[in-house]
Scaffold this active site. Structure first.
Site: not given
Ligand code: ZN
Length: 302
Positions: A100, A132, A134, A157, A243
């Site tokens: 992810h 991590h 996005h 994040h 999220t």
């Molecule tokens: Zn995140």
């Protein structure tokens, strides 16, 4: 200390490749992070999260949201305090492609401290757990939050856990459980500053293209280096959620409007990662959620 080959760090199998000494406590934290991730069940970004169920669908304090300066409450907020953010972390650090995102569980500092944040409107002291990202794709922007209706290429994040809770699992069950810092990256064609710490992470991305793969980062790295030179005195803060499933409404968000300029050639390494289906791991951001009349606060330096 515990010797384990990084090729199978998470699988807990025997392995004969490239043995690296990883402290047992850090290894335990990495395994726990993986267990937490797996507890969330299978999910993907095919519909930007609109097909996720449970709290993701029924929650009324979800993230990300549009952060709009004109709609925020501009009030006197204490400054955000960063503790041990300038201290070198114990190495090696392990970065993982968990299908992810590219995720890095943060170990303690070489001095045995856990970097933390407090101040602002944070309901306690929050210790750093993991970092991590996005992102979008060559054609799309991939930040989760939007600032004044604008989205950016990458959103980093930095996840923190309230020290009154023992585990991430416990923290996610409480509205004051987690604090996440959101930092926007803008892809630029020319490097404007050095970003030494971020480069150490991004330089390992070609080694974690495949789902479930890990790489290690050595040398001197501090959590503070990840913030580059952004202004941390101004920020949006509001109560929201994770999220990713299960979208627990446990997060005090802090999102900085100052954007970190980062080379496009580095960001492009994120676009090359693959998910558990061997598909390109791109556009791993959740769609914007309803604010539902929540208060969003804005701190200015003035
Ligand atoms: Zn995140």
């Amino acid at each position: 200390m515990f010797s384990i080959g990084y090729c199978c760090l998470l699988a807990l199998c025997g392995c004969t490749l490239a043995y690296i000494e990883i402290p047992e406590a850090y290894l335990t934290a990495i395994r726990q992070d993986r267990a937490d991730e797996q507890a969330a069940g299978e999910y993907n970004y095919d519909e930007q999260g609109d097909d996720w169920t449970g709290t993701c669908q029924s929650g009324e304090n979800q993230s990300p949201i549009d952060l709009i300066y004109e709609d925020s409450k501009i009030v006197a907020i204490p400054r955000l305090r960063f503790n041990y953010y300038d201290q070198a972390l114990q190495t090696p650090l392990v970065i993982t492609n968990n299908g992810h995102t590219a995720n890095m569980v943060i170990p303690q500092t070489r001095g045995g401290q856990r970097p933390s944040i407090n101040g602002s409107l944070l309901p306690g002291n929050f210790e750093v757990q993991s970092v991590h990202f996005h992102w979008g794709s060559r054609e799309t922007k991939g930040s989760e939050h939007a600032i004044n209706f604008q989205r950016y290429d990458v959103e980093m994040h930095i996840v923190h856990k309230n020290t009154i809770y023992d585990t991430m699992g416990e923290a996610t069950m409480h509205p004051d459980g987690l604090a996440v810092l959101g930092v926007m990256f803008r892809a630029v064609d020319r490097q404007t500053s050095q970003h030494y710490g971020l480069n150490k992470i991004f330089n390992q991305l070609p080694r974690i293209v495949q789902y479930g793969s890990n790489a290690t980062i050595t040398g001197r790295l501090t959590v503070g280096q990840l913030l580059g030179n952004i202004v941390t005195g101004e920020f949006f803060t509001y109560n929201g959620s994770l999220t990713t499933p299960d979208c627990a409404e446990a997060v005090t968000w802090t999102v900085f409007p100052d954007v970190l300029d980062y080379p496009r050639r580095q960001i492009a390494k994120l676009w090359n990662l693959r998910d558990s289906r061997q598909k390109p791991l791109i556009d791993n951001y959740r769609s914007i959620q309803d604010t539902n009349n929540r208060d969003v606060y804005y701190r200015t330096i003035q």
